[in-house]
Design a protein around this motif. Sequence first.
Motif, PDB file in Angstrom:
ATOM      1  N   ALA A 136      39.769  48.032 108.653  1.00 28.78           N
ATOM      2  CA  ALA A 136      39.875  46.736 109.371  1.00 28.78           C
ATOM      3  C   ALA A 136      38.607  46.449 110.269  1.00 28.78           C
ATOM      4  CB  ALA A 136      40.973  46.366 110.077  1.00 28.78           C
TER       5      ALA A 136
ATOM      6  N   ILE B  99      34.243  48.947 113.346  1.00 26.19           N
ATOM      7  CA  ILE B  99      35.682  49.425 113.071  1.00 26.19           C
ATOM      8  C   ILE B  99      36.354  49.979 114.464  1.00 26.19           C
ATOM      9  CG2 ILE B  99      35.297  49.637 110.920  1.00 26.19           C
ATOM     10  CD1 ILE B  99      34.807  52.770 111.658  1.00 26.19           C
TER      11      ILE B  99
ATOM     12  N   SER C 140      36.974  63.267 110.633  1.00 25.48           N
ATOM     13  CA  SER C 140      37.651  64.085 111.577  1.00 25.48           C
ATOM     14  C   SER C 140      38.010  63.049 112.909  1.00 25.48           C
ATOM     15  CB  SER C 140      37.083  65.421 111.952  1.00 25.48           C
ATOM     16  OG  SER C 140      35.824  64.935 112.306  1.00 25.48           O
TER      17      SER C 140
ATOM     18  N   LEU D 197      38.062  65.230 106.460  1.00 30.44           N
ATOM     19  CA  LEU D 197      36.947  66.070 106.184  1.00 30.44           C
ATOM     20  C   LEU D 197      36.374  66.551 107.530  1.00 30.44           C
ATOM     21  CD1 LEU D 197      34.983  63.286 103.944  1.00 30.44           C
ATOM     22  CD2 LEU D 197      36.497  65.346 103.024  1.00 30.44           C
TER      23      LEU D 197
ATOM     24  N   SER E 101      34.301  70.248 109.639  1.00 32.46           N
ATOM     25  CA  SER E 101      33.659  71.715 109.856  1.00 32.46           C
ATOM     26  C   SER E 101      34.583  72.467 110.807  1.00 32.46           C
ATOM     27  CB  SER E 101      32.301  71.362 110.062  1.00 32.46           C
ATOM     28  OG  SER E 101      31.876  70.766 111.184  1.00 32.46           O
ATOM     29  N   ARG E 102      35.476  71.672 111.423  1.00 25.50           N
ATOM     30  CA  ARG E 102      36.100  72.208 112.710  1.00 25.50           C
ATOM     31  C   ARG E 102      37.315  72.619 112.277  1.00 25.50           C
ATOM     32  NH1 ARG E 102      36.399  67.957 116.612  1.00 25.50           N
ATOM     33  NH2 ARG E 102      36.223  66.423 115.281  1.00 25.50           N
TER      34      ARG E 102
ATOM     35  N   SER F  11      36.149  71.173 104.082  1.00 30.71           N
ATOM     36  CA  SER F  11      34.571  70.754 104.362  1.00 30.71           C
ATOM     37  C   SER F  11      33.931  71.432 102.943  1.00 30.71           C
ATOM     38  CB  SER F  11      34.252  71.936 105.352  1.00 30.71           C
ATOM     39  OG  SER F  11      34.299  73.284 105.007  1.00 30.71           O
ATOM     40  N   GLY F  12      32.685  71.014 102.755  1.00 27.74           N
ATOM     41  CA  GLY F  12      31.799  71.116 101.672  1.00 27.74           C
ATOM     42  C   GLY F  12      31.107  69.885 101.033  1.00 27.74           C
TER      43      GLY F  12
ATOM     44  N   LEU G 276      30.910  66.699  99.364  1.00 27.16           N
ATOM     45  CA  LEU G 276      31.977  65.522  99.225  1.00 27.16           C
ATOM     46  C   LEU G 276      32.075  65.163  97.426  1.00 27.16           C
ATOM     47  CD1 LEU G 276      33.746  63.645 100.470  1.00 27.16           C
ATOM     48  CD2 LEU G 276      32.198  62.070 100.806  1.00 27.16           C
TER      49      LEU G 276
ATOM     50  N   VAL H 111      39.916  56.141 104.325  1.00 27.93           N
ATOM     51  CA  VAL H 111      40.575  55.012 105.329  1.00 27.93           C
ATOM     52  C   VAL H 111      39.648  55.117 106.731  1.00 27.93           C
ATOM     53  CG1 VAL H 111      42.958  54.930 104.518  1.00 27.93           C
ATOM     54  CG2 VAL H 111      42.193  56.850 105.692  1.00 27.93           C
ATOM     55  N   GLY H 112      38.380  55.815 106.417  1.00 21.16           N
ATOM     56  CA  GLY H 112      37.522  55.719 107.524  1.00 21.16           C
ATOM     57  C   GLY H 112      37.142  57.064 107.717  1.00 21.16           C
TER      58      GLY H 112
ATOM     59  N   VAL I  17      32.276  58.606 107.068  1.00 27.37           N
ATOM     60  CA  VAL I  17      32.644  59.041 105.885  1.00 27.37           C
ATOM     61  C   VAL I  17      32.568  57.737 104.837  1.00 27.37           C
ATOM     62  CG1 VAL I  17      34.922  59.421 104.626  1.00 27.37           C
ATOM     63  CG2 VAL I  17      34.018  60.884 106.708  1.00 27.37           C
TER      64      VAL I  17
ATOM     65  N   GLU J 202      29.021  57.621 103.635  1.00 30.08           N
ATOM     66  CA  GLU J 202      28.827  58.920 102.777  1.00 30.08           C
ATOM     67  C   GLU J 202      29.220  58.665 101.441  1.00 30.08           C
ATOM     68  OE1 GLU J 202      29.693  62.926 104.312  1.00 30.08           O
ATOM     69  OE2 GLU J 202      28.855  63.799 102.270  1.00 30.08           O
TER      70      GLU J 202
ATOM     71  N   ILE K 124      31.461  51.054 116.730  1.00 32.80           N
ATOM     72  CA  ILE K 124      31.201  51.881 115.507  1.00 32.80           C
ATOM     73  C   ILE K 124      31.003  50.892 114.243  1.00 32.80           C
ATOM     74  CG2 ILE K 124      31.808  53.745 114.406  1.00 32.80           C
ATOM     75  CD1 ILE K 124      33.305  54.979 116.670  1.00 32.80           C
TER      76      ILE K 124
HETATM   77  N1  LIG Z   1      39.168  49.860 111.901  1.00 34.36           N
HETATM   78  C1  LIG Z   1      39.651  50.625 111.384  1.00 34.36           C
HETATM   79  O1  LIG Z   1      40.283  50.087 110.276  1.00 34.36           O
HETATM   80  C2  LIG Z   1      39.205  51.932 111.456  1.00 34.36           C
HETATM   81  C3  LIG Z   1      39.535  52.883 110.368  1.00 34.36           C
HETATM   82  C4  LIG Z   1      39.299  54.227 110.653  1.00 34.36           C
HETATM   83  C5  LIG Z   1      38.691  54.742 111.743  1.00 34.36           C
HETATM   84  N2  LIG Z   1      38.517  53.962 112.755  1.00 34.36           N
HETATM   85  C6  LIG Z   1      37.764  54.295 113.979  1.00 34.36           C
HETATM   86  O2  LIG Z   1      36.481  54.853 113.576  1.00 34.36           O
HETATM   87  C7  LIG Z   1      36.347  55.690 114.716  1.00 34.36           C
HETATM   88  C8  LIG Z   1      35.859  57.020 113.858  1.00 34.36           C
HETATM   89  O3  LIG Z   1      34.994  56.711 112.912  1.00 34.36           O
HETATM   90  P1  LIG Z   1      33.509  57.517 112.804  1.00 34.36           P
HETATM   91  O4  LIG Z   1      32.617  56.741 112.071  1.00 34.36           O
HETATM   92  O5  LIG Z   1      32.897  57.700 114.100  1.00 34.36           O
HETATM   93  O6  LIG Z   1      33.960  58.946 112.244  1.00 34.36           O
HETATM   94  P2  LIG Z   1      34.567  59.263 111.089  1.00 34.36           P
HETATM   95  O7  LIG Z   1      33.971  58.933 109.719  1.00 34.36           O
HETATM   96  O8  LIG Z   1      36.152  59.301 111.378  1.00 34.36           O
HETATM   97  O9  LIG Z   1      34.568  61.079 111.126  1.00 34.36           O
HETATM   98  C9  LIG Z   1      33.019  61.480 111.062  1.00 34.36           C
HETATM   99  C10 LIG Z   1      33.091  63.206 111.103  1.00 34.36           C
HETATM  100  O10 LIG Z   1      33.839  63.553 109.947  1.00 34.36           O
HETATM  101  C11 LIG Z   1      33.394  64.783 109.873  1.00 34.36           C
HETATM  102  N3  LIG Z   1      32.678  64.854 108.157  1.00 34.36           N
HETATM  103  C12 LIG Z   1      32.260  63.621 107.868  1.00 34.36           C
HETATM  104  N4  LIG Z   1      31.862  64.046 106.599  1.00 34.36           N
HETATM  105  C13 LIG Z   1      32.230  64.912 106.241  1.00 34.36           C
HETATM  106  C14 LIG Z   1      31.910  65.998 105.101  1.00 34.36           C
HETATM  107  N5  LIG Z   1      31.595  65.439 104.105  1.00 34.36           N
HETATM  108  N6  LIG Z   1      32.327  67.371 105.075  1.00 34.36           N
HETATM  109  C15 LIG Z   1      32.864  67.737 106.105  1.00 34.36           C
HETATM  110  N7  LIG Z   1      33.175  66.934 107.253  1.00 34.36           N
HETATM  111  C16 LIG Z   1      32.733  65.706 107.325  1.00 34.36           C
HETATM  112  C17 LIG Z   1      32.211  65.189 110.838  1.00 34.36           C
HETATM  113  O11 LIG Z   1      32.798  65.966 111.895  1.00 34.36           O
HETATM  114  P3  LIG Z   1      33.066  67.521 111.946  1.00 34.36           P
HETATM  115  O12 LIG Z   1      32.388  67.594 113.476  1.00 34.36           O
HETATM  116  O13 LIG Z   1      34.488  67.636 112.294  1.00 34.36           O
HETATM  117  O14 LIG Z   1      32.720  68.128 110.826  1.00 34.36           O
HETATM  118  C18 LIG Z   1      31.761  63.846 111.240  1.00 34.36           C
HETATM  119  O15 LIG Z   1      31.243  63.665 112.421  1.00 34.36           O
HETATM  120  C19 LIG Z   1      37.562  56.227 115.515  1.00 34.36           C
HETATM  121  O16 LIG Z   1      37.406  55.530 116.699  1.00 34.36           O
HETATM  122  C20 LIG Z   1      38.740  55.402 114.772  1.00 34.36           C
HETATM  123  O17 LIG Z   1      39.664  55.177 115.415  1.00 34.36           O
HETATM  124  C21 LIG Z   1      38.550  52.414 112.650  1.00 34.36           C
END
Ligand SMILES: NC(=O)c1ccc[n+]([C@@H]2O[C@H](COP(=O)([O-])OP(=O)(O)OC[C@H]3O[C@@H](n4cnc5c(N)ncnc54)[C@H](OP(=O)(O)O)[C@@H]3O)[C@@H](O)[C@H]2O)c1
Length: 189
Positions: A13, A20, A61, A87, A89-90, A103-104, A106, A124-125, A129, A132, A155
Amino acid sequence: MANPDSRVTIHMAASLDGFIARKDGRVDWLEVADEFVGGDTMDPGFVEAFLKTIDCYVMGSRTYETALRFEAQGLGWAYGDKPTFVLTSRDLPRTRDTVQLHSGDLAQFVNGRLRPRFHSIWFVGGGVVSAECLRRGLADEVRYSILPVLIGEGIPFFDKLDRDIALHLAEVKAYKSGMVALRYEVRGQ
Ligand SMILES: NC(=O)c1ccc[n+]([C@@H]2O[C@H](COP(=O)([O-])OP(=O)(O)OC[C@H]3O[C@@H](n4cnc5c(N)ncnc54)[C@H](OP(=O)(O)O)[C@@H]3O)[C@@H](O)[C@H]2O)c1
């Protein structure tokens, strides 16, 4: 080997200006209230039946960390008992057996492990992600629920796409709440 019957959906959303979450991750604006007279009502029975058709969830994550915070605040876990792949690396905490950290590469993960096992795979976000998933050509459809609000900065839905992605508009639904749900098929998948 990719399973031709499986389907990878990206769903989030977003505000009308394409965010988002706020820059600090807050999603308080998701609660925005409006009334669109000609809109549909979300039938809880339909939603419940629809959610049953989803076989697994995949998320980044940071999205997982938000979900954990929501759960700790008593707001529940939105992904039911479906397998949920995070997904990262932690070494993040796991509060339930359905959550698996991954991890690894995608593409290898989606095509080699998820597609052979699951039919309906939902990303779902968040924005990192989703982007990617699209950059690697892994998504079949994008579901974008637009809320009636502008938040100015935050974001983005798709973080750093490196090319145009052509879409086919497959479904549009407007709801009484003012939300518009768009479903696009990714062309050429
Ligand atoms: N409005 C909505 O519908 C909605 C939906 C979803 C999320 N959100 C919001 O969006 C924000 C998060 O989004 P974001 O874009 O900042 O982050 P995100 O996509 O949720 O997470 C990104 C993190 O995931 C890990 N990662 C990504 N690709 C990977 C891969 N191929 N392999 C291993 N690890 C991978 C990495 O962290 P590591 O350091 O852990 O490796 C990366 O920093 C939050 O505030 C959430 O509440 C909103």
